[in-house]
Design an enzyme around this catalytic site. Structure first.
Site, PDB file in Angstrom:
ATOM      1  N   GLU A   3      -8.417  76.898 -32.276  1.00 23.99           N
ATOM      2  CA  GLU A   3      -7.125  76.153 -31.964  1.00 23.99           C
ATOM      3  C   GLU A   3      -6.186  77.454 -31.387  1.00 23.99           C
ATOM      4  OE1 GLU A   3      -6.188  72.534 -31.601  1.00 23.99           O
ATOM      5  OE2 GLU A   3      -4.891  73.673 -30.649  1.00 23.99           O
ATOM      6  N   GLY A  39       3.264  84.113 -31.633  1.00 24.75           N
ATOM      7  CA  GLY A  39       4.204  84.479 -32.932  1.00 24.75           C
ATOM      8  C   GLY A  39       3.451  84.295 -34.246  1.00 24.75           C
ATOM      9  N   GLU A  67       4.076  94.093 -24.428  1.00 25.44           N
ATOM     10  CA  GLU A  67       3.330  95.570 -24.794  1.00 25.44           C
ATOM     11  C   GLU A  67       3.688  96.641 -24.141  1.00 25.44           C
ATOM     12  OE1 GLU A  67       1.152  94.994 -27.524  1.00 25.44           O
ATOM     13  OE2 GLU A  67       1.089  92.671 -27.478  1.00 25.44           O
ATOM     14  N   THR A  77       0.332  90.318 -38.533  1.00 29.70           N
ATOM     15  CA  THR A  77       1.266  89.529 -38.534  1.00 29.70           C
ATOM     16  C   THR A  77       0.700  87.965 -38.811  1.00 29.70           C
ATOM     17  OG1 THR A  77       1.500  89.378 -36.233  1.00 29.70           O
ATOM     18  CG2 THR A  77       3.221  90.704 -37.335  1.00 29.70           C
ATOM     19  N   VAL A  78      -0.515  87.803 -37.770  1.00 33.15           N
ATOM     20  CA  VAL A  78      -0.939  86.370 -37.909  1.00 33.15           C
ATOM     21  C   VAL A  78      -1.850  86.311 -39.323  1.00 33.15           C
ATOM     22  CG1 VAL A  78      -2.831  84.761 -36.898  1.00 33.15           C
ATOM     23  CG2 VAL A  78      -1.238  86.084 -35.487  1.00 33.15           C
ATOM     24  N   GLY A 135      -0.813  79.342 -28.786  1.00 34.30           N
ATOM     25  CA  GLY A 135      -0.453  79.621 -29.750  1.00 34.30           C
ATOM     26  C   GLY A 135      -0.264  78.253 -31.098  1.00 34.30           C
ATOM     27  N   VAL A 184      -5.413  79.466 -27.670  1.00 31.18           N
ATOM     28  CA  VAL A 184      -4.645  79.015 -26.728  1.00 31.18           C
ATOM     29  C   VAL A 184      -3.155  78.382 -26.964  1.00 31.18           C
ATOM     30  CG1 VAL A 184      -4.436  77.967 -24.288  1.00 31.18           C
ATOM     31  CG2 VAL A 184      -6.804  78.606 -25.285  1.00 31.18           C
ATOM     32  N   LYS A 202      -7.476  82.252 -21.295  1.00 27.67           N
ATOM     33  CA  LYS A 202      -7.081  80.987 -21.987  1.00 27.67           C
ATOM     34  C   LYS A 202      -7.274  79.810 -20.923  1.00 27.67           C
ATOM     35  CE  LYS A 202      -3.238  83.083 -24.373  1.00 27.67           C
ATOM     36  NZ  LYS A 202      -1.843  83.315 -24.236  1.00 27.67           N
ATOM     37  N   ILE A 225       0.583  75.143 -30.456  1.00 31.47           N
ATOM     38  CA  ILE A 225       0.553  74.111 -29.753  1.00 31.47           C
ATOM     39  C   ILE A 225      -0.775  73.517 -30.001  1.00 31.47           C
ATOM     40  CG2 ILE A 225       0.969  72.838 -27.575  1.00 31.47           C
ATOM     41  CD1 ILE A 225       2.450  75.333 -26.403  1.00 31.47           C
TER      42      ILE A 225
END
Lengths: 430, 430
Positions: free
Chosen positions: B126, B299, B187, B12-13, B131, B129, B202, B133
Site C-alpha cells: 500500500e 512523508g 533530492e 523516517t518511515v 504515500g 504508491v 508507481k 492515500i
C-alpha cells in the site's frame, strides 16, 4: 466452489448489481465464484434493463432470506421495513448480508450488528455512504493505523447540486429545487435530502467507523438548506467562501461532535470545489494528515459497484475461511465495537460563525452589536455594514473561533435589544 | 494471540511505523495483537524520534528475515539491494512481507510475487504508491466489480511541487528546482523525480492491479519535466490548462497504454487543482464512473500509516486463518495474476497535442504548418501566431484527438521544410 447470492430488490441499484454479476468480463476474477441465485422483486413482469431467467425471480422476499442454498443476501430495497426484518431474518439463517440502506443501518445498526456477531456472519455497507466512493472499507482497513480526528463530507448529492446551481446562477432555493425535481436530481418529497436527514444518517455511520463506537442517530445535530438564500451565497463568495451542506464528525475532548449544517467553506479548501451531484469525504488523522475521497455519490452504477465490492469481500473471506465448523470473522471486515460514543454538547463546540442582521440604519447599531458580542467573549474577525435600502441596513459579521454557547447567548442579547430588526441568517464557518 | 513484526529500516518511515506500533491509543484495536519484535537499523547509536529498547535493535538485517519468531517483515530500507534479497529471504522463511519499495516492486514484482505465492504468504505494498492515500487496497477490493478503463495520477510530489511553484511564480524550472532542493522537497540528485522515473515505477504498479496483469517496467513511456518552461505554462494557462506531470494507464483496444509525461490538464479537471506536494489518483471504470483519491503523497507519517494498514490487514487475515497446516490466502489481499499485459504502441495512441513553434515572421508560414498537419490527417483545434520579436514569431497549435504516429509524421514534415526555426515544445493534452 461457488457462492450463491440472493438479491432483494430489482430497482435501478438491484439491476446494476445483477448486470455486474452476470458479466464478469474485465472485472475481478473472483466474480466467477459468485452465482446470482435468486432475485426478489415487487413485480415479475416489469420490463428491466437486465434479463433474469423467470425461474430465479420471485415476489416472495422472505423465501430468499430463508433459502438454505443462499450464502449472501444483498438488500437494495431501501426503507426501514421490511428491509430491517428481512436482514435480521437472513442473519438468523446465517447468511452474510450486504446492504446499501443507510437509513436502516443508522437507526437499527446496533440490533443488526449484534445479530450478525452472534450468527458469525458479515454485515457489509460500503454502498450506504458515498455511492461508489470507497470509504467504508478504507475507514475499516486503510486508516486503521491512524488516530482519526475528524471526517468532513459532502455526502448528499441532491443538496450539493442545488447549492452549486444556486451559486452558479444566483438563483433562489425554491426555483432550483423545482427544476432539480423536474430533472430527477431531487425527489418529489425532498425532505430527507434538503433537511439534512440523509446526510445525518450517513455521518452517523462514518463516525461510528472512524471513532470505533456506536452512534445514536438522534445525536446528530441536523440543519438543512431550505433557508439558504442567494443573498447569503453572494456575501459568502465576497468573503472568500462557498456554502456547502457539510456533515461533520469530530473529536471534541473525550466526546464526538456530530452535525449536519450548511457551512461557509474557504474557496481554497478542496471541499469548496466539489460541485454538482458529486460527493467528497475529507478525513483527518494522525499521522496521515488529510486524505480526501471524491466521486459519484449516488446512481445505479456507482452504488452497484460498491455493493459488489462488499459481495466480493465476503466471498474472499469465505474462501479463506474454508469449510470450518465455527465461522471465523476477519476483523478488518467486521464492525465489532459495542459501546456508544459519548456525544459532545453543541454549546461547547468551538467554531467560527457568519451572521447577517437586518437593522434600521441608525447611528450606534454597529457599536451595540459589537459590544453584545464582546460582553460574551465572542471575538469578531469582521463586521461590515454592507447595504442600505431606505432606512434598512444589513450587517454581516464573521467571528473568530468561539464557543457556540457564548455566541448564542450574545445573539440572544442582540435580539433582546431593539438594535436589529431580525437575524436573517446564522451559518457556521470552517 | 500476538503477531511479531520485524522492521527493516529505522529511517523516517521506519520510525513512523515504530511509533504507531508502540502507541495504539485511539487506533484500531487490532494493533494490540501486534508486537514490534525486532528492528534492524544501520547504526545502533543514532538518536531517533522513537525509543526502541536496545535488545530489540540489530544491525544484522539478515537475522530478522530468518528469525523463526517473526511473522511479518516490514521493509522500509528502500533501494533495490539488499531490499530485494531480504524480501525474498523473508518470503522463503514463510514470513509475510509489507513494503513501501516502489522501485523494487516495479522491477522485481514477478519474482517477488511468485515467491510469495509459492510460500503461501502475503506481499503487501500500500505504501509504494501515493504515500498515505489508500489506493492499492481500494484497487484490489473496492473496485473489483468494475471494469477499469483508466488511471490518471499525479503521483510524484516533487514534480508537482515544482510545477505548482513555476505556475504560481512564473519562474523557470532550474530556479524552482534549486529552491526545492534547499527546502528538502527535492533530492540532491533529483533524477528519479524530475525525469519521471519514480512516477513510472508507481504507474506500472497501479496498472498491474487495475488491469489484472503483470507490467514490464520498461513498457512505461517516460518523459520528465526538465524542458517545461515558464513560457509554456503561461500559454497553457491562457488556453485554459494547467501543466501537470501525469502518470497514465489506459486500455487501448486489447492492450494497455502506459506513460508518464507533462500534460496540459483543463482547469475544470479535478487533477488541475491538485497543487504542491499533494498526490491524487483519478480512476475511471464501468459502472462506477470516476473516483478520485487525494492526499499526502509522501512523508514519514502518511507512509507509515499505509505500511501499518498493510500490517493490520495481514494480521487480520492470519487471525481469520487460525492454526491451519496449509495457509489459505485471502484473494482480496493477494496479487495472483501471472500473465503480462500486452502493451499498446505509442504511435497508436489517440491524444490531443499542444505544440509551440519558433518561426521566422514570413507570410505563408501558418498556411504551410496547417497543410503539413492536414496532409497527415491531423485535425487542428486552434493555430495562433502569438508573438513577434523582430523577425521571430511563435506559433502555438492545439490539435484535436489524433493518432500520435500521424502527428509525429506531420511534425517531421514541418521540420524538414524551412518554414520553422525550431519546435520549442510538444506536450500532450487530456
Amino acid at each position: 466452489m461457488g457462492f450463491k447470492v440472493g438479491l432483494l430488490g430489482l430497482g435501478t441499484v438491484g439491476a446494476g448489481v445483477a448486470q455486474i454479476l452476470l458479466d464478469a468480463t474485465g472485472r475481478s476474477p473472483l466474480l466467477q465464484s459468485l452465482e446470482l441465485y435468486r432475485v426478489g422483486a415487487r413485480s415479475l413482469d416489469k420490463p428491466r434493463p437486465v434479463e433474469i431467467p423467470r425461474e430465479q425471480l420471485t415476489t416472495d422476499l422472505q423465501s430468499i432470506v430463508t433459502d438454505p442454498n443462499v450464502d449472501i443476501v444483498v438488500e437494495v430495497i431501501g426503507g426501514l421495513e421490511p428491509a430491517r426484518s428481512l436482514m435480521l431474518e437472513a442473519i438468523r439463517h446465517r447468511k452474510h448480508v450486504v446492504t446499501a440502506n443507510k437509513a436502516a443501518i443508522a437507526r437499527f445498526g446496533p440490533e443488526l450488528f449484534d445479530a450478525a456477531k452472534q450468527a458469525g456472519v458479515y454485515l457489509m455497507l460500503e454502498a450506504a455512504v458515498g455511492g461508489g466512493i470507497p470509504i467504508i472499507q478504507p475507514l475499516k482497513q486503510s486508516l486503521g493505523g491512524d488516530r482519526l480526528n475528524g471526517i468532513t463530507g459532502i455526502i448528499n448529492g441532491t443538496t450539493n447540486y442545488i447549492l452549486s446551481r444556486m451559486t452558479a446562477e444566483g438563483a433562489d432555493f425554491g426555483d432550483v429545487l423545482a427544476d432539480a425535481q423536474r430533472l430527477g436530481y431531487a425527489e418529489a418529497d425532498p425532505t430527507a435530502d434538503v433537511d439534512g436527514l440523509d446526510a445525518a444518517d450517513k455521518i452517523a455511520i462514518l463516525a461510528s467507523l472512524a471513532f470505533g463506537g456506536r452512534i445514536k442517530r438522534e445525536a446528530v445535530h441536523t440543519e438543512g438548506i431550505r433557508n439558504i438564500t442567494a443573498t447569503d451565497i453572494t456575501y459568502a463568495d465576497k468573503l472568500g467562501f462557498a456554502i456547502k451542506l457539510l456533515a461533520i464528525a469530530r473529536r471534541q475532548g473525550p466526546a464526538v461532535s456530530l452535525r449536519v449544517h450548511p457551512t461557509l467553506v474557504p474557496h481554497s479548501h478542496p471541499l469548496a470545489r466539489v460541485d454538482g451531484a458529486f460527493n467528497a469525504i475529507f478525513v483527518e488523522g494522525q499521522p496521515i494528515g488529510q486524505v480526501m475521497f471524491f466521486g459519484p455519490g449516488a446512481g445505479s452504477g456507482p452504488t452497484a459497484s460498491a455493493v459488489v465490492s462488499d459481495v466480493l469481500n465476503v466471498a474472499a473471506a469465505m474462501q479463506a475461511m474454508g469449510e470450518r465448523a465455527t465461522p471465523v470473522i476477519n476483523p478488518m471486515l467486521a464492525c465489532s465495537h459495542s459501546d456508544f460514543c459519548p456525544i459532545a454538547s453543541l454549546d461547547d463546540l468551538e467554531t467560527r460563525f457568519y451572521v447577517r442582521f437586518l437593522t434600521s440604519d441608525r447611528p450606534g447599531t454597529i457599536g451595540h452589536i459589537g459590544s453584545c458580542f464582546g460582553n460574551r467573549l465572542v471575538s469578531l474577525e469582521s463586521l461590515v455594514q454592507t447595504e442600505v435600502n431606505g432606512d434598512e441596513a444589513q450587517v454581516v459579521v464573521v467571528t473568530h473561533a468561539v464557543r457556540e454557547g457564548d455566541f448564542r447567548a450574545a445573539l440572544a442579547d442582540i435580539h433582546a435589544s431593539d438594535a436589529i430588526r431580525s437575524v436573517a441568517s446564522v451559518l457556521r464557518v470552517i
